[in-house]
Design a protein around this motif. Structure first.
Motif, PDB file in Angstrom:
ATOM      1  N   SER A  31       0.815  -1.218  -0.064  1.00 45.66           N
ATOM      2  CA  SER A  31      -0.064   0.050   0.037  1.00 45.66           C
ATOM      3  C   SER A  31       1.057   1.361  -0.012  1.00 45.66           C
ATOM      4  N   VAL A  32       1.976   1.329   0.689  1.00 47.26           N
ATOM      5  CA  VAL A  32       2.789   2.289   0.766  1.00 47.26           C
ATOM      6  C   VAL A  32       3.471   2.586  -0.702  1.00 47.26           C
ATOM      7  N   GLN A  33       3.768   1.591  -1.358  1.00 46.73           N
ATOM      8  CA  GLN A  33       4.372   1.639  -2.659  1.00 46.73           C
ATOM      9  C   GLN A  33       3.489   2.192  -3.652  1.00 46.73           C
ATOM     10  N   ILE A  34       2.214   1.624  -3.527  1.00 39.38           N
ATOM     11  CA  ILE A  34       1.201   2.231  -4.336  1.00 39.38           C
ATOM     12  C   ILE A  34       0.806   3.484  -4.277  1.00 39.38           C
ATOM     13  N   PHE A  35       0.674   3.965  -3.082  1.00 32.79           N
ATOM     14  CA  PHE A  35       0.333   5.441  -2.492  1.00 32.79           C
ATOM     15  C   PHE A  35       1.575   6.425  -2.869  1.00 32.79           C
ATOM     16  N   ILE A  36       2.513   5.956  -2.573  1.00 25.92           N
ATOM     17  CA  ILE A  36       3.967   6.891  -2.794  1.00 25.92           C
ATOM     18  C   ILE A  36       4.068   6.994  -4.269  1.00 25.92           C
ATOM     19  N   GLY A  37       3.770   5.777  -5.165  1.00 28.02           N
ATOM     20  CA  GLY A  37       4.086   5.939  -6.387  1.00 28.02           C
ATOM     21  C   GLY A  37       2.891   6.491  -7.276  1.00 28.02           C
ATOM     22  N   SER A  38       1.762   6.290  -6.903  1.00 30.04           N
ATOM     23  CA  SER A  38       0.636   7.002  -7.522  1.00 30.04           C
ATOM     24  C   SER A  38       0.621   8.634  -7.237  1.00 30.04           C
ATOM     25  N   LEU A  39       0.986   8.865  -6.034  1.00 28.91           N
ATOM     26  CA  LEU A  39       1.190  10.173  -5.382  1.00 28.91           C
ATOM     27  C   LEU A  39       2.189  10.963  -6.275  1.00 28.91           C
ATOM     28  N   ILE A  40       3.525  10.370  -6.555  1.00 30.71           N
ATOM     29  CA  ILE A  40       4.409  11.176  -7.451  1.00 30.71           C
ATOM     30  C   ILE A  40       3.997  11.245  -8.866  1.00 30.71           C
ATOM     31  N   GLN A  41       3.603  10.093  -9.284  1.00 22.57           N
ATOM     32  CA  GLN A  41       3.101  10.193 -10.763  1.00 22.57           C
ATOM     33  C   GLN A  41       1.942  11.270 -10.956  1.00 22.57           C
ATOM     34  N   GLY A  42       0.750  11.159 -10.062  1.00 22.39           N
ATOM     35  CA  GLY A  42      -0.045  12.116 -10.114  1.00 22.39           C
ATOM     36  C   GLY A  42       0.532  13.688 -10.083  1.00 22.39           C
ATOM     37  N   LEU A  43       1.382  13.827  -9.213  1.00 21.76           N
ATOM     38  CA  LEU A  43       1.965  15.036  -9.099  1.00 21.76           C
ATOM     39  C   LEU A  43       2.578  15.613 -10.412  1.00 21.76           C
ATOM     40  N   GLN A  44       3.639  14.630 -10.762  1.00 26.23           N
ATOM     41  CA  GLN A  44       4.325  14.808 -12.189  1.00 26.23           C
ATOM     42  C   GLN A  44       3.368  15.069 -13.374  1.00 26.23           C
ATOM     43  N   PHE A 330      -7.346   7.407  -2.557  1.00 26.25           N
ATOM     44  CA  PHE A 330      -8.542   8.114  -2.781  1.00 26.25           C
ATOM     45  C   PHE A 330      -8.792   8.940  -1.556  1.00 26.25           C
ATOM     46  N   ALA A 331      -8.509   8.597  -0.296  1.00 25.86           N
ATOM     47  CA  ALA A 331      -8.775   9.284   0.749  1.00 25.86           C
ATOM     48  C   ALA A 331      -7.922  10.778   0.806  1.00 25.86           C
ATOM     49  N   PHE A 332      -6.696  10.558   0.213  1.00 17.98           N
ATOM     50  CA  PHE A 332      -5.865  11.560   0.146  1.00 17.98           C
ATOM     51  C   PHE A 332      -6.425  12.619  -0.988  1.00 17.98           C
ATOM     52  N   THR A 333      -7.161  12.379  -1.896  1.00 18.22           N
ATOM     53  CA  THR A 333      -7.744  13.278  -2.855  1.00 18.22           C
ATOM     54  C   THR A 333      -8.974  14.127  -2.259  1.00 18.22           C
ATOM     55  N   LYS A 334      -9.552  13.289  -1.028  1.00 20.39           N
ATOM     56  CA  LYS A 334     -10.912  14.052  -0.476  1.00 20.39           C
ATOM     57  C   LYS A 334     -10.315  14.746   0.645  1.00 20.39           C
ATOM     58  N   PRO A 339      -8.048  25.674  -1.914  1.00 21.40           N
ATOM     59  CA  PRO A 339      -9.117  26.530  -1.488  1.00 21.40           C
ATOM     60  C   PRO A 339     -10.270  26.360  -2.447  1.00 21.40           C
ATOM     61  N   ASP A 340     -10.193  25.887  -3.643  1.00 13.28           N
ATOM     62  CA  ASP A 340     -11.141  25.961  -4.675  1.00 13.28           C
ATOM     63  C   ASP A 340     -12.060  24.643  -4.582  1.00 13.28           C
ATOM     64  N   GLY A 341     -11.337  23.853  -3.589  1.00 16.28           N
ATOM     65  CA  GLY A 341     -12.187  22.332  -3.179  1.00 16.28           C
ATOM     66  C   GLY A 341     -11.868  21.541  -4.251  1.00 16.28           C
ATOM     67  N   ALA A 342     -10.687  21.582  -5.207  1.00 15.93           N
ATOM     68  CA  ALA A 342     -10.155  20.644  -6.142  1.00 15.93           C
ATOM     69  C   ALA A 342      -9.039  19.901  -5.239  1.00 15.93           C
ATOM     70  N   PRO A 343      -8.847  18.688  -5.459  1.00 15.89           N
ATOM     71  CA  PRO A 343      -7.550  18.036  -4.929  1.00 15.89           C
ATOM     72  C   PRO A 343      -6.139  18.772  -5.128  1.00 15.89           C
ATOM     73  N   VAL A 344      -5.564  18.704  -4.320  1.00 16.03           N
ATOM     74  CA  VAL A 344      -4.085  19.169  -4.264  1.00 16.03           C
ATOM     75  C   VAL A 344      -3.393  18.420  -5.408  1.00 16.03           C
ATOM     76  N   VAL A 345      -3.697  17.072  -5.354  1.00 15.48           N
ATOM     77  CA  VAL A 345      -2.880  16.303  -6.634  1.00 15.48           C
ATOM     78  C   VAL A 345      -4.178  15.409  -6.764  1.00 15.48           C
ATOM     79  N   ALA A 346      -4.501  15.741  -7.967  1.00 18.95           N
ATOM     80  CA  ALA A 346      -5.566  14.570  -8.906  1.00 18.95           C
ATOM     81  C   ALA A 346      -5.172  12.979  -8.710  1.00 18.95           C
ATOM     82  N   LEU A 347      -6.260  12.429  -8.329  1.00 17.57           N
ATOM     83  CA  LEU A 347      -5.932  11.015  -8.267  1.00 17.57           C
ATOM     84  C   LEU A 347      -5.706  10.289  -9.527  1.00 17.57           C
TER      85      LEU A 347
END
Length: 388
Positions: A31-44, A330-334, A339-347
């Motif tokens: 889960s850490v692998q998937i979360f970190i990997g997805s977060l970085i890829q989403g940010l990029q 998913f929880a992180f994006t919620k 300020p506009d209500g959009a996720p800081v990093v999209a899922l």
């Protein structure tokens, strides 16, 4: 092999608490692998979209004294044959000018486009806040920041003065927002014909702008080299977004490396945990293994017992870890919203990456079981029974 599988299941069921915690440990690692990997890829992906998602990734400009490109129709025809990943091609005629509105004045970049082609890259039409895009001669659209600063309204007339002191009155038919303040304050967008007539540049342009499909974004430099070779023209320069955004690219590479390092160390900890627990299991079950060997079970079968244990633990740990990782993402994006209500990093969900993480966890669990498997195969049943 089937006997080894049945005994492995029996061993795991004999201590359900230990089995559960091993699976949980693997799941947390995955889960850490998937979360970190997805977060970085989403940010990029978010950074790339915001930086170059609505801008050209390859730009062709002129090296001549007047900075003009002639015979661009033939160039465009050649460019489209270079690579199948070339998605959108547009031409632009850019010229510096001076804007006057009432008592206000400032420098301006007049950008003339074939609006339909340019819209595929810049998405002007969807970014119009008011009005419409220029369709007739001497119609322009300006940025929303310029409108707010000078109090402009639709259908106002502005005076544009060229470097040759040619003065033209243009009608403001719309206001756009490209989400970049410097652009919103400095670009006047009009038709290609208006720009060419305004600056007396005849049938020439200042740049050819190219966008590749999303799968080829990071090889835009290689495609640029192909285009340069195809055109074989020493009077032009082919540039790409990677050369223009070296600092951004360096930051993205740093993020990727840090993500890989985190995932590797998490994987190592999972492997060591499984190996140590299974090694202890060999000691705990040594008496049973000795009796089984005395009954005629081969050394290879005892090895299969622990290999199957590693495989079973890895499989269920991977499945549970994928569920945890997706839930965490998913929880992180919620909860992490702007300020506009959009996720800081999209899922961002990459199915190959998630499947790969699960397969790596299973393979790692199997690898961790090798040492206990080899150790169990070397146990001497006579020594075990005598000592117990």
């Amino acid at each position: 092999m089937r006997l080894g599988y049945k005994i492995a299941k029996r061993f795991l069921k004999s201590n359900l608490g230990q089995t559960f915690f091993i699976i949980l440990g693997i799941a947390i690692g995955v889960s850490v692998q998937i979360f970190i990997g997805s977060l970085i890829q989403g940010l990029q992906k978010s950074l790339i979209d915001k930086t170059i998602g609505n801008s050209p990734q390859i730009t062709i400009t002129s090296l001549t004294d007047d900075k003009r490109i002639l015979d661009y129709d033939k160039m465009i025809a050649d460019i489209k044959t270079v690579d199948s990943s070339i998605d959108k091609v547009s031409i632009a005629s850019d010229n510096a000018a001076f804007l006057e509105y009432g008592s206000n004045s400032q420098s301006l970049l007049v950008r003339g486009f074939n609006i339909e082609d340019a819209n595929k890259i810049y998405n002007f039409i969807d970014r119009l806040k008011e009005g419409t895009y220029p369709q007739k001669e001497n119609e322009i659209i300006l940025g929303i920041d310029l409108k707010d600063e000078y109090g402009m309204k639709l259908n106002d007339t502005v005076k544009i003065t060229t470097p040759n002191q040619k003065i033209m009155n243009c009608k403001v038919v719309g206001f756009y927002d490209l989400n970049v303040a410097s652009v919103n304050k400095s670009w006047a967008i009009t038709t290609l014909e208006t720009s060419q007539n305004m600056f007396d540049t005849n049938n020439s342009v200042t740049s050819i702008e190219i966008q590749v499909n999303s799968n080829s974004t990071f090889i835009a430099d290689q495609i640029g080299v192909k285009i340069s070779d195809k055109l074989n023209n020493s009077s032009i320069k082919v540039d790409n977004w990677k050369a223009q955004n070296a600092q951004l690219l360096s930051g993205l590479q740093g993020q990727s490396i840090s993500s890989i390092m985190i995932q590797v160390f998490v994987l190592i900890s999972v492997v060591l945990g499984i190996a140590s627990v299974l090694a202890i299991t060999v000691m705990q079950k040594s008496r049973q293994i000795g009796i089984l060997k005395a009954m005629g079970i081969r050394n290879s079968t005892t090895s299969y017992i622990f290999l199957f244990e590693g495989l079973i633990l890895g499989f269920f740990g991977a499945v549970l870890g994928i569920a945890f990782g997706l839930g965490l993402s998913f929880a992180f994006t919620k909860f992490a919203i702007g300020p506009d209500g959009a996720p800081v990093v999209a899922l961002y969900i990459s199915y190959p990456f998630i499947a790969g993480s699960g397969l790596i966890a299973i393979a790692s669990s199997l690898l961790a079981a090798f040492i206990p498997a080899i150790r169990s195969s070397k146990l001497n049943p006579i020594d075990i029974i005598r000592n117990n």
